[in-house]
Structure formats: structure tokens, C-alpha cells
Design an enzyme around this catalytic site. Sequence first.
Site, short mmCIF file in Angstrom:
data_model
loop_
_atom_site.label_atom_id
_atom_site.label_comp_id
_atom_site.label_asym_id
_atom_site.label_seq_id
_atom_site.Cartn_x
_atom_site.Cartn_y
_atom_site.Cartn_z
N ARG A 278 9.11 -45.19 -10.12
CA ARG A 278 8.98 -44.70 -11.50
C ARG A 278 9.86 -43.47 -11.72
O ARG A 278 10.26 -43.20 -12.85
CB ARG A 278 7.52 -44.30 -11.79
CG ARG A 278 6.57 -45.47 -11.82
CD ARG A 278 5.20 -45.01 -12.23
NE ARG A 278 5.28 -44.23 -13.48
CZ ARG A 278 4.33 -43.44 -13.92
NH1 ARG A 278 3.22 -43.29 -13.24
NH2 ARG A 278 4.47 -42.78 -15.05
N LYS B 267 14.33 -38.02 -15.85
CA LYS B 267 13.38 -38.98 -16.43
C LYS B 267 12.64 -38.35 -17.62
O LYS B 267 12.54 -38.94 -18.68
CB LYS B 267 12.37 -39.40 -15.37
CG LYS B 267 11.14 -40.10 -15.92
CD LYS B 267 10.16 -40.50 -14.84
CE LYS B 267 9.18 -39.42 -14.41
NZ LYS B 267 8.03 -39.20 -15.30
N ASN B 268 12.15 -37.12 -17.41
CA ASN B 268 11.29 -36.52 -18.43
C ASN B 268 12.06 -35.99 -19.63
O ASN B 268 11.46 -35.53 -20.62
CB ASN B 268 10.42 -35.42 -17.82
CG ASN B 268 9.32 -36.02 -16.94
OD1 ASN B 268 9.13 -37.24 -16.92
ND2 ASN B 268 8.63 -35.17 -16.21
N ASP C 174 5.20 -30.28 -11.18
CA ASP C 174 5.83 -31.49 -10.63
C ASP C 174 6.51 -31.24 -9.28
O ASP C 174 7.03 -32.18 -8.68
CB ASP C 174 6.86 -32.07 -11.62
CG ASP C 174 6.19 -32.69 -12.83
OD1 ASP C 174 4.97 -32.94 -12.78
OD2 ASP C 174 6.89 -32.93 -13.83
N ARG D 195 -6.06 -35.59 -18.78
CA ARG D 195 -4.90 -35.66 -19.66
C ARG D 195 -5.21 -36.14 -21.08
O ARG D 195 -4.79 -37.22 -21.50
CB ARG D 195 -3.80 -36.51 -19.02
CG ARG D 195 -3.44 -36.01 -17.64
CD ARG D 195 -2.26 -36.73 -17.05
NE ARG D 195 -1.01 -36.28 -17.62
CZ ARG D 195 0.16 -36.80 -17.28
NH1 ARG D 195 0.23 -37.78 -16.44
NH2 ARG D 195 1.27 -36.33 -17.82
N CYS E 151 -0.13 -41.38 -14.68
CA CYS E 151 -0.51 -41.00 -13.32
C CYS E 151 -1.95 -40.49 -13.28
O CYS E 151 -2.43 -39.86 -14.23
CB CYS E 151 0.38 -39.86 -12.83
SG CYS E 151 2.01 -40.38 -12.33
N1 EPU Z 1 -3.30 -31.16 -22.56
C1 EPU Z 1 -4.43 -31.14 -23.33
N2 EPU Z 1 -4.41 -31.78 -24.52
C2 EPU Z 1 -3.30 -32.43 -24.98
C3 EPU Z 1 -2.14 -32.43 -24.19
C4 EPU Z 1 -2.16 -31.79 -22.97
O1 EPU Z 1 -5.44 -30.56 -22.94
O2 EPU Z 1 -3.37 -32.99 -26.09
C5 EPU Z 1 -3.31 -30.49 -21.26
C6 EPU Z 1 -3.08 -31.45 -20.10
O3 EPU Z 1 -4.27 -32.12 -19.73
C7 EPU Z 1 -2.56 -30.52 -19.03
C8 EPU Z 1 -1.74 -29.52 -19.83
O4 EPU Z 1 -2.22 -29.59 -21.18
O5 EPU Z 1 -3.63 -29.88 -18.40
C9 EPU Z 1 -0.24 -29.72 -19.82
O6 EPU Z 1 0.05 -31.06 -20.14
P1 EPU Z 1 1.42 -31.48 -20.88
O7 EPU Z 1 1.09 -31.99 -22.22
O8 EPU Z 1 2.39 -30.35 -20.78
O9 EPU Z 1 1.91 -32.67 -19.96
P2 EPU Z 1 2.65 -34.00 -20.42
O10 EPU Z 1 3.51 -33.73 -21.57
O11 EPU Z 1 1.65 -35.10 -20.50
C10 EPU Z 1 4.80 -33.64 -18.98
C11 EPU Z 1 5.50 -34.40 -17.88
C12 EPU Z 1 4.68 -34.31 -16.62
C13 EPU Z 1 4.53 -32.84 -16.24
C14 EPU Z 1 3.88 -32.08 -17.40
C15 EPU Z 1 3.78 -30.58 -17.15
C16 EPU Z 1 6.73 -36.15 -19.01
C17 EPU Z 1 6.93 -37.59 -19.26
N3 EPU Z 1 5.68 -35.79 -18.28
O12 EPU Z 1 3.54 -34.29 -19.14
O13 EPU Z 1 5.43 -34.98 -15.61
O14 EPU Z 1 3.73 -32.73 -15.09
O15 EPU Z 1 4.65 -32.28 -18.60
O16 EPU Z 1 5.03 -30.04 -16.91
O17 EPU Z 1 7.53 -35.33 -19.46
C18 EPU Z 1 5.78 -36.38 -13.75
O18 EPU Z 1 6.96 -36.50 -14.12
O19 EPU Z 1 5.37 -36.75 -12.62
C19 EPU Z 1 4.81 -35.77 -14.67
C20 EPU Z 1 3.50 -35.95 -14.55
#
Ligand code: EPU
Length: 429
Positions: free
Chosen positions: A408, A22-23, A316, A131, A126
Site C-alpha cells: 500500500r 502517497k499521502n 508515520d 479514527r 489501517c
Molecule cells: N481525528 C478526529 N476527528 C476527525 C479527524 C481526525 O478525532 O474528524 C483525529 C484522529 O483520530 C487522529 C488525529 O485526529 O487522532 C489526526 O488524524 P488526521 O486526520 O491528521 O489523520 P488522517 O488525515 O486520517 C493522515 C495520513 C496518515 C497519518 C496522519 C497523521 C493520509 C492518507 N493519511 O491521516 O498516514 O498518520 O495523517 O499525520 O494522508 C499512513 O500513511 O500510514 C498514515 C496512516
Amino acid sequence: MDRIHIVGGAKLHGVIPISGAKNAALPLMIASLLTGETLELANVPRLADITALLRILGNHGVDHMVVGKRPGQTTETGQTIRLTASNVIDTTAPYDLVSTMRASFWVIAPLLARFGEARVSMPGGCAIGTRPVDLLLMAMEQLGATIEIDGGYVVARTKNGLRGGEIHFPKVTVGGTHVALMAAVLANGTTVIENAAREPEVVDLAACLTKMGARIQGAGTPRIVVEGVSRLNGTRHEVLPDRIETGTYAMAVAMTGGDVTLENTRADLLHSALDILATTGTEVTPTADGIRVRRNGAGVAAVDVTTDPFPGFPTDLQAQFMALMTRARGQSHIRETIFENRFMHVQELARLGARIRLEGDLAVVEGVDRLKGAPVMATDLRASVSLVIAGLAAEGETIINRVYHLDRGFEALEAKLGRCGAEIRRERA
Ligand code: EPU
């Protein structure tokens, strides 16, 4: 609302085919906005998040075609989707669509890079923490975009196109790295992304963009260098296997005992997570096209875990690992360092008889001899599946509410587990 009923106790035996990730599929689909030619993606999982993103892309004017069944394919073989963004008519991603899925915010980068402007609602997703998107916006600003917040929307603009620049992430962010890549590939000049996420899904996006004509070096390392090009072409790309689905079923087998081969997947995508699983007393053996997971007789050893960006233990899989540790011999410590609020499964696992104490970002789990089935409910995708795993090992019936979270991210969950001997069924609302 649908519910899932599980009667625990059965050991799992058989084969589970792993779906496309998915991701990885989500950013790949979004990358279709970077070109007017067709992007064909194979091994796309059938999931609610994929359908939601197709609606969002459709709203921008992207055409999509789902290729029909071919000889040898089953309903669980990943689908092939062709996406064509030759006629983008709208660079706004509205609240009612974006609020359902956080990753849809990432459309902002290709829209900005290709059309010079994008207006995207602040994201939802979620309930696992605040975030923010500050780092995603910083990345686009470093490439010359101006960013404004207007009525709950982020408005990104560039007058004469994006230009290459230095993006240094103070914290590893997967979404930030996806956005930086998709913005940089069409920028004028060279972009250096420092402290980039090394997740396999980033590597998969970079591989696809490279086939589309992008010039990218260093994907999978903390330093990615992108030399901008003036246009990208269409291509065909196969989505990589879902490492989180793989790890989840591996932990299910560790929990119930049994012998299951996870096929169409790769051990190297899981790195330390499989090593940790092995230290719990589970046998993990890579096979030609997957992983064999076995646990017989002996109990589960308690092991401490800290979540970290790839190649560390994935956040995850934290909830699923905690489910496993509820039945371990002794005490384990599970520290969550990525999201500040990702312990929603704790109180639900407690309903099944788990003993878990929270101390800030640390969960202290005291293994118990048995769990007992109960009605439970979860508020995010990975938390929900941790309850499924716990239910498989609990005595009696567990009823999982709010199944839409599972839909999802887990394709054909009941069918995959049911074929391996689990007593699991969906009650349709
Ligand atoms: N963060 C910030 N500022 C930003 C972006 C992120 O502070 O502008 C922080 C977040 O709050 C968090 C950390 O950085 O504390 C890491 O967040 P990241 O940006 O890596 O997460 P994401 O890209 O929003 C993806 C996956 C998540 C997975 C995370 C970490 C997808 C669609 N989502 O989220 O997957 O947990 O990376 O590996 O790729 C899931 O599939 O259930 C899921 C939540």
C-alpha cells in the site's frame, strides 16, 4: 499471500531513489473532481492505494490515462496520470470501495463543492485507532452543508452551493484540512481555516489547487485563508517526494550501518526527524537532490521521541524509530500522541527479541545487543515496514507475512533495499 524473507546482517551501501508521496498523491488525485478539465499528475508512486483510488474515481465517472514510458525513464520513475472529471455520473462512493482505504472518504468535499451533494460510505483504513470523521463533517457544515448519516453512509448536501465560513479545528487533522481546502476553493466567499495542519502534503495540495485557479493564502501555517472562485481549471503538477519513505530508509541505514544516498527527496520535508536521527549517532547530510545517511562502527544512542503534527516528529515514522531503538545503548521513551492504538508493532518486535514495555501512550524500549530473525506479521503499513528494518539488522531469517500492507505504501521495497546489499526477497503466494 506473498511473504518477504530477509536475512539480516548486511550493511546498506548505495543509492535509493525516493518515490512521490502517497499521502500527497491521494488528495491531489481527489482534487481532480473539482474541475471538468484534465489534471495531470507526475511522480505518482506505483502503489496499491493509488490503484484503489483510481477505481473509486473511475466509479464516479472520472477518466484516467497513465502516460507511457518516456526516454530515460525506468520502471521506478514515478508515473504520470491524467485525470478528467468532465463527466461525473455518480456522486456515491460505495462501501466496498471506500472501506479499503480511509483517504477515499475525502472525495466527499469536491463532490459536495462541485455538484451540491455526495453520499460516501464511512471509511475504513489501517487499524491504528478509532479514527473518526467528526472534524471533517464539522468543516463542511461550517461552509453551509447539511450532513446526515444514512445506512452507514454520510450524505452531504447543499442547496445553493457552499458559502465561505470559519473553520476552527480543535485538533490538528491532515484529512480535515484537505477536506476544508477542497470544499472552500469553490465556496461563495472567504473561508478561514484555523489550527490547520502544516504537513508538506497540505502545502502540496494547496500549490496544485492554486495552479488550478484557487485563491489560497497561508498553506503551511496554522491559518489558511481561501477566497472561493466559481470554477477551477486543469493543470500539471508534480507530486512532492515521500518524506515517510525517506525517513524509513534513513532509519534502515541507521540500524544496519553503511552509507546510502537517498535521491529525489528533500531534507526540509523531515525537519525534526532528521535532527533526532542525527542524535542517535547517524550522520545525516543534505545533498543537491537528497540526503546522505551514514553510520559506521559506533553503536546507536538511545533518544526519546514524542510524535506531533508537522513540524514535529511524524507518527508515520514512530514504528520505524522504535525498531531502531531496540538496538540502542540504554533506554528510550517513545510517546505516541496522534493515534491511540499505534503500537501494534510492539508485540511483533518482541518476537525478534526486542524489550519494550507499554504504559498507555508511552513505549519504554530497553536496547538489546542483538535481535534474532523470526516469522512476524503486522496489521498496518508503517508497523510492517518497522519489521523489515528490524529484520535487516537481526541475525538469521525474518519472514514478514501480510505483505499487502507494505504494497500500500512502499514502491519496489525489495528492489530498492536489495540493490544496496540487503538480502531480501519476495515469496509469491
Ligand atoms: N481525528 C478526529 N476527528 C476527525 C479527524 C481526525 O478525532 O474528524 C483525529 C484522529 O483520530 C487522529 C488525529 O485526529 O487522532 C489526526 O488524524 P488526521 O486526520 O491528521 O489523520 P488522517 O488525515 O486520517 C493522515 C495520513 C496518515 C497519518 C496522519 C497523521 C493520509 C492518507 N493519511 O491521516 O498516514 O498518520 O495523517 O499525520 O494522508 C499512513 O500513511 O500510514 C498514515 C496512516
